[in-house]
Every structure is written in C-alpha cells, then in structure tokens.
Design a protein around this motif. Structure first.
Motif, PDB file in Angstrom:
ATOM      1  N   ASP A   1      -2.946  65.252  31.270  1.00  0.00           N
ATOM      2  CA  ASP A   1      -3.865  64.471  32.425  1.00  0.00           C
ATOM      3  C   ASP A   1      -4.997  65.358  32.848  1.00  0.00           C
ATOM      4  N   VAL A   2      -5.644  65.856  31.788  1.00  0.00           N
ATOM      5  CA  VAL A   2      -6.885  66.642  32.076  1.00  0.00           C
ATOM      6  C   VAL A   2      -7.937  65.851  32.791  1.00  0.00           C
ATOM      7  N   HIS A   3      -8.747  66.300  33.575  1.00  0.00           N
ATOM      8  CA  HIS A   3      -9.614  65.595  34.083  1.00  0.00           C
ATOM      9  C   HIS A   3     -10.697  66.349  34.824  1.00  0.00           C
ATOM     10  N   GLN A   4     -11.876  66.164  34.460  1.00  0.00           N
ATOM     11  CA  GLN A   4     -13.120  66.869  35.109  1.00  0.00           C
ATOM     12  C   GLN A   4     -14.231  66.068  35.555  1.00  0.00           C
ATOM     13  N   THR A   5     -14.807  66.280  36.627  1.00  0.00           N
ATOM     14  CA  THR A   5     -15.858  65.519  37.380  1.00  0.00           C
ATOM     15  C   THR A   5     -16.833  66.412  37.998  1.00  0.00           C
ATOM     16  N   GLU A   6     -17.955  65.842  38.451  1.00  0.00           N
ATOM     17  CA  GLU A   6     -19.005  66.524  39.055  1.00  0.00           C
ATOM     18  C   GLU A   6     -19.387  65.914  40.444  1.00  0.00           C
ATOM     19  N   LYS A   7     -19.586  66.481  41.621  1.00  0.00           N
ATOM     20  CA  LYS A   7     -20.102  65.901  42.705  1.00  0.00           C
ATOM     21  C   LYS A   7     -20.396  66.802  43.490  1.00  0.00           C
ATOM     22  N   ASP A   8     -21.591  66.580  44.068  1.00  0.00           N
ATOM     23  CA  ASP A   8     -22.545  67.255  45.138  1.00  0.00           C
ATOM     24  C   ASP A   8     -22.633  68.741  44.595  1.00  0.00           C
ATOM     25  N   GLY A   9     -22.931  68.898  43.360  1.00  0.00           N
ATOM     26  CA  GLY A   9     -23.168  70.137  42.749  1.00  0.00           C
ATOM     27  C   GLY A   9     -22.133  71.127  42.456  1.00  0.00           C
ATOM     28  N   LEU A  10     -20.802  70.471  42.631  1.00  0.00           N
ATOM     29  CA  LEU A  10     -19.518  71.333  42.453  1.00  0.00           C
ATOM     30  C   LEU A  10     -18.968  70.658  41.242  1.00  0.00           C
ATOM     31  N   ILE A  11     -17.961  71.196  40.471  1.00  0.00           N
ATOM     32  CA  ILE A  11     -17.170  70.865  39.088  1.00  0.00           C
ATOM     33  C   ILE A  11     -15.914  70.922  39.730  1.00  0.00           C
ATOM     34  N   PHE A  12     -15.398  69.808  39.621  1.00  0.00           N
ATOM     35  CA  PHE A  12     -13.925  69.496  39.744  1.00  0.00           C
ATOM     36  C   PHE A  12     -13.098  69.478  38.413  1.00  0.00           C
ATOM     37  N   TYR A  13     -11.839  70.408  38.267  1.00  0.00           N
ATOM     38  CA  TYR A  13     -11.162  70.162  37.118  1.00  0.00           C
ATOM     39  C   TYR A  13      -9.783  70.210  37.532  1.00  0.00           C
ATOM     40  N   ARG A  14      -9.049  69.363  37.048  1.00  0.00           N
ATOM     41  CA  ARG A  14      -7.441  69.436  37.288  1.00  0.00           C
ATOM     42  C   ARG A  14      -6.584  69.211  35.992  1.00  0.00           C
ATOM     43  N   TYR A  15      -5.236  69.470  36.195  1.00  0.00           N
ATOM     44  CA  TYR A  15      -4.593  68.855  35.137  1.00  0.00           C
ATOM     45  C   TYR A  15      -3.045  69.189  35.652  1.00  0.00           C
ATOM     46  N   ARG A  16      -2.206  68.322  34.909  1.00  0.00           N
ATOM     47  CA  ARG A  16      -0.635  68.484  35.458  1.00  0.00           C
ATOM     48  C   ARG A  16       0.142  69.324  34.535  1.00  0.00           C
ATOM     49  N   LEU A  17       1.153  69.568  35.075  1.00  0.00           N
ATOM     50  CA  LEU A  17       2.062  70.487  34.310  1.00  0.00           C
ATOM     51  C   LEU A  17       3.602  70.398  34.704  1.00  0.00           C
ATOM     52  N   PHE A  18       4.406  70.241  33.804  1.00  0.00           N
ATOM     53  CA  PHE A  18       5.788  70.215  34.216  1.00  0.00           C
ATOM     54  C   PHE A  18       6.378  71.654  34.290  1.00  0.00           C
ATOM     55  N   GLU A  19       6.973  71.939  35.314  1.00  0.00           N
ATOM     56  CA  GLU A  19       7.371  73.315  35.768  1.00  0.00           C
ATOM     57  C   GLU A  19       8.818  73.337  36.196  1.00  0.00           C
ATOM     58  N   GLU A  20       9.627  74.700  35.723  1.00  0.00           N
ATOM     59  CA  GLU A  20      10.753  74.828  36.499  1.00  0.00           C
ATOM     60  C   GLU A  20      11.040  74.639  37.862  1.00  0.00           C
ATOM     61  N   THR A  21       9.826  74.950  38.698  1.00  0.00           N
ATOM     62  CA  THR A  21       9.855  75.032  40.058  1.00  0.00           C
ATOM     63  C   THR A  21      10.189  73.651  40.557  1.00  0.00           C
ATOM     64  N   ASN A  22       9.657  72.637  39.923  1.00  0.00           N
ATOM     65  CA  ASN A  22      10.073  71.249  40.171  1.00  0.00           C
ATOM     66  C   ASN A  22      11.329  70.697  39.315  1.00  0.00           C
ATOM     67  N   ASP A  23      12.265  71.706  39.017  1.00  0.00           N
ATOM     68  CA  ASP A  23      13.067  71.129  38.157  1.00  0.00           C
ATOM     69  C   ASP A  23      12.889  70.223  36.760  1.00  0.00           C
TER      70      ASP A  23
END
Length: 146
Positions: free
Chosen positions: A76-98
């Motif tokens: 679920d990788v996503h990248q956008t730009e807004k007001d001169g900023l670059i936003f980048y995010r992704y999701r990840l299943f991890e042990e900390t969340n079982d």
C-alpha cells in the motif's frame, strides 16, 4: 500499560520541532523514549523521528534512500506532494501488532529535514485516522533554505 496521569496530554495542532507540526484529531499522551517522541491513546501509538537532510542532498535524494531501505514486505505504497512537501507512506505487518493489523509508516520531506512517523493501530478501523494524522504534517519554516 501506561499510567495516563504521569504523561502530558496534547491535542490539536502540536509543534514537534521549530519547523514541524502535527494535527492530532483527539487527545493523546506524549513522552520521549529512545530519543523519539511517542504519542499515544488507547488503540493508536505514533513514534516520531526527525532527520536532517544534508545540505548537498535534495528531497528526492532523501526519499530515494528511504525507498531503498523500506522493508521488502511493505505494501500500500503511496506518494504525493503538497505545499512543497513530499509525503511517502506504506503499510507493514509486524510482530508488534501480532501481524493482525498493518502499521503505517509515513515520511514527510521538506527541503531541509524530514519526519518519520511509525503509526501502530490495534484495529483496522483506525487506519483512516492514521492516514489523517500522516497527512496533517506541516512544515512551518519554509524561509530557511539550503
């Protein structure tokens, strides 16, 4: 379990640094742990780290490094730009969340620094709120250029 009475309560537009703010949709607790700011409420925890971008690097150099270092199982990788900023995010299943609910990793790049948010939710229903928090990041010192 946290003792909610011993940690500061924060909400609304909250300054993370002299340059960055985050908008919190409700009341959270906060503390510093391992040199990072931890913001949490029941069911949702945010780890905040701030990183400088070397003056000889660009936003794109910094984001390239983050993309190269992200976990192989990121989705679920996503990248956008807004007001001169670059936003980048992704999701990840991890042990900390079982491995039951995927965490959200959000990076917001200015010309001189970037914020890394690791947002851990206990319920998939809180995913939309995690994205709202990611997208609320604001860089407030745009006059400082390399």
């Amino acid at each position: 379990m946290h003792d909610y009475n011993e940690y500061p309560t924060i909400s609304g537009i909250y300054p993370l640094t002299n340059e960055w703010t985050i908008t919190l949709p409700s009341t959270f607790q906060s503390k510093i742990e391992d040199e990072d700011l931890v913001i949490w409420k029941s069911g949702l925890t945010i780890w905040c780290s701030v990183w400088d971008i070397d003056p000889v690097e660009t936003q794109q150099d910094a984001i390239t490094w983050v993309v190269e270092e992200q976990a192989e199982k990121a989705f679920d990788v996503h990248q956008t730009e807004k007001d001169g900023l670059i936003f980048y995010r992704y999701r990840l299943f991890e042990e900390t969340n079982d491995y039951s609910v995927a965490s959200v990793y959000c990076f917001v790049f200015s010309h001189s620094s970037y914020i890394q948010l690791g947002i851990y939710v206990d319920d998939e229903a809180d995913y939309a709120q995690a994205i709202e928090i990611c997208e609320s990041m604001t860089f407030i010192n745009m006059a400082v250029l390399h």
